[in-house]
Motif scaffolding. Structure first.
Motif, PDB file in Angstrom:
ATOM      1  N   SER A   1       2.304   5.415   8.656  1.00  0.00           N
ATOM      2  CA  SER A   1       0.760   5.006   8.503  1.00  0.00           C
ATOM      3  C   SER A   1       0.249   3.985   9.287  1.00  0.00           C
ATOM      4  CB  SER A   1       0.794   4.609   6.801  1.00  0.00           C
ATOM      5  OG  SER A   1       1.418   3.173   6.785  1.00  0.00           O
ATOM      6  N   PRO A   2      -1.051   4.194   9.256  1.00  0.00           N
ATOM      7  CA  PRO A   2      -1.613   3.126  10.297  1.00  0.00           C
ATOM      8  C   PRO A   2      -1.391   1.534  10.008  1.00  0.00           C
ATOM      9  CG  PRO A   2      -3.197   4.809   9.400  1.00  0.00           C
ATOM     10  CD  PRO A   2      -2.090   4.981   8.577  1.00  0.00           C
ATOM     11  N   LEU A   3      -1.264   1.238   8.635  1.00  0.00           N
ATOM     12  CA  LEU A   3      -0.801  -0.157   8.407  1.00  0.00           C
ATOM     13  C   LEU A   3       0.754  -0.363   8.569  1.00  0.00           C
ATOM     14  CD1 LEU A   3      -1.611  -2.843   7.062  1.00  0.00           C
ATOM     15  CD2 LEU A   3      -1.110  -1.857   4.672  1.00  0.00           C
ATOM     16  N   ALA A   4       1.327   0.548   8.509  1.00  0.00           N
ATOM     17  CA  ALA A   4       2.937   0.286   8.854  1.00  0.00           C
ATOM     18  C   ALA A   4       3.035   0.222  10.198  1.00  0.00           C
ATOM     19  CB  ALA A   4       3.743   1.520   8.201  1.00  0.00           C
TER      20      ALA A   4
ATOM     21  N   SER B   1       0.760  -1.299   0.026  1.00  0.00           N
ATOM     22  CA  SER B   1      -0.152   0.024  -0.013  1.00  0.00           C
ATOM     23  C   SER B   1       1.019   1.326  -0.112  1.00  0.00           C
ATOM     24  CB  SER B   1      -0.768   0.088   1.344  1.00  0.00           C
ATOM     25  OG  SER B   1      -1.466   1.311   1.466  1.00  0.00           O
ATOM     26  N   ASN B   2       0.857   1.940  -1.120  1.00  0.00           N
ATOM     27  CA  ASN B   2       1.648   3.087  -1.004  1.00  0.00           C
ATOM     28  C   ASN B   2       1.569   4.122   0.111  1.00  0.00           C
ATOM     29  OD1 ASN B   2       3.311   5.062  -2.393  1.00  0.00           O
ATOM     30  ND2 ASN B   2       1.977   6.132  -3.524  1.00  0.00           N
ATOM     31  N   SER B   3       0.310   4.430   0.206  1.00  0.00           N
ATOM     32  CA  SER B   3      -0.313   5.291   1.187  1.00  0.00           C
ATOM     33  C   SER B   3      -0.126   4.667   2.636  1.00  0.00           C
ATOM     34  CB  SER B   3      -1.745   6.042   1.097  1.00  0.00           C
ATOM     35  OG  SER B   3      -2.578   4.680   1.190  1.00  0.00           O
ATOM     36  N   GLY B   4      -0.303   3.308   2.716  1.00  0.00           N
ATOM     37  CA  GLY B   4      -0.295   2.776   3.950  1.00  0.00           C
ATOM     38  C   GLY B   4      -1.744   2.910   4.825  1.00  0.00           C
TER      39      GLY B   4
ATOM     40  N   LEU C   1      -6.684  -3.523   3.639  1.00  0.00           N
ATOM     41  CA  LEU C   1      -5.551  -4.278   4.200  1.00  0.00           C
ATOM     42  C   LEU C   1      -5.460  -4.052   5.966  1.00  0.00           C
ATOM     43  CD1 LEU C   1      -2.747  -3.467   1.408  1.00  0.00           C
ATOM     44  CD2 LEU C   1      -3.979  -5.471   2.027  1.00  0.00           C
ATOM     45  N   GLN C   2      -5.999  -2.671   6.458  1.00  0.00           N
ATOM     46  CA  GLN C   2      -5.913  -2.812   7.782  1.00  0.00           C
ATOM     47  C   GLN C   2      -6.847  -3.602   8.337  1.00  0.00           C
ATOM     48  OE1 GLN C   2      -5.740   1.287   9.225  1.00  0.00           O
ATOM     49  NE2 GLN C   2      -6.028   2.096   7.244  1.00  0.00           N
TER      50      GLN C   2
END
Length: 324
Positions: free
Chosen positions: A131-134, A100-103, A108-109
């Motif tokens: 980012s939240p995902l990272a 995810s480029n933006s995360g 995905l989250q």
């Protein structure tokens, strides 16, 4: 607005230049997190699952395919499908790579939250490490793009290129660490020209006419010519009673024999080229071609593990099998 050829070329070059500059940012960012990711994938006891939405998903499919073809079992799962049942494909022994480029991909989250209970190792590939995902993933890989090559700054371009580069770097690094060689590669690429080059051995191409391209030392020249015409390989092999190769007789030898006025009942023992090139029938056809090219010949006898004649292999037979 009408563009000149030079202007169009310059636009294309500026896009390529921009993406190369962004790729160099990725080059400089390879660090210990890359080591962690490569080690995690190498030690994975299950499958490597790739997931992403949109353009990231397309790149993810390619990365999964590259991993699978270089010795790391992998497949792509679309995050939407994962949330509608395909999460069942992911097990505790797997490693999940989320792109995810933006995360900030909601799918995905959610997917990351659901697999967290299984304690599955997760790797994120993103340009936003905050980012939240990272923040939720175990290993973070930065694609290091500061801007897209798109003149509007909108279409995923530099980010997808860097993601693809990072995926290739991971796959080929693991391939090297795994000592994955040409024979391993052939097992996952058996079809087409590539597969033919990697797995086709001489024995696979030996047919009746190849096996019949021989005679004894007592064979007369006229009978040898008959065999050469029937087999059409440009060469016959002279063998003894134990099928060991004594020598060869080629189309060129035939012309030279006639030029010297040899009698049609001349024994092959007097015309044979002794000490010829031979090759094991278990060797790859590409090796046979290389040997022929190196010595400037178009055909050579093949032998088995006991050095007994099995047939004559020539360039035409190999090329006809799609190997060059």
């Amino acid at each position: 607005m009408t563009y000149t050829k030079k202007e169009v070329i310059n636009i294309g070059k500026s896009v390529v230049k921009h993406e190369l500059e962004q790729a160099m940012r990725l080059y400089s960012s390879i660090s210990t997190s890359f080591v962690d990711a490569a080690t995690s994938l190498l030690q994975c006891k299950g499958k490597v699952i790739i997931s992403g939405v949109g353009k990231s998903g397309h790149i993810g499919k390619k990365i999964a395919a590259t991993l699978a073809s270089t010795g790391t079992p992998s497949f792509f799962v679309h995050p939407t499908e994962a949330l509608h049942g395909d999460l069942g494909m992911i097990g505790e022994a797997d490693v999940v790579i989320m792109i995810s480029n933006s995360g900030s991909s909601n799918e995905l989250q959610t997917m990351r939250t659901l697999i967290e209970v299984q304690k599955i190792t997760t790797i994120v590939i993103t340009s936003n490490l905050d980012s939240p995902l990272a923040r939720k993933c175990d290993i973070k890989l930065d694609i290091s793009t500061s801007e897209e090559a798109c003149p509007l700054g909108l279409a995923p371009t530099s980010s997808t290129t860097n993601t693809l580069l990072l995926g290739d770097a991971l796959a080929l690094t693991i391939m090297t660490m795994r000592k994955f060689d040409q024979n391993d590669f052939a097992l996952s690429h058996p079809a087409g020209a590539l597969g033919s080059r990697l797995i086709t051995r001489i024995v696979h191409l030996i047919e009746d006419k190849h096996q019949q391209a021989f005679c004894s030392p007592d064979t007369e020249l006229q009978d040898a010519i008959t065999i050469m015409c029937q087999t059409g390989l440009g060469l016959i092999t002279i063998i003894d009673n134990s099928k060991h190769v004594l020598g060869v007789f080629t189309d060129g030898d035939l012309r030279r024999a006639f030029a010297k006025g040899c009698y049609h009942k001349t024994k092959m023992s007097l015309l044979v080229q002794r000490g010829p090139l031979v090759i094991s029938s278990s060797r790859l056809c590409t090796e046979a071609l290389a040997l022929m090219h190196r010595h400037g010949v178009t055909a050579i006898p093949a032998v088995d593990n006991n050095s007994c004649f099995t047939g004559v292999i020539n360039q035409h037979t190999i090329h006809r099998a799609g190997i060059c």
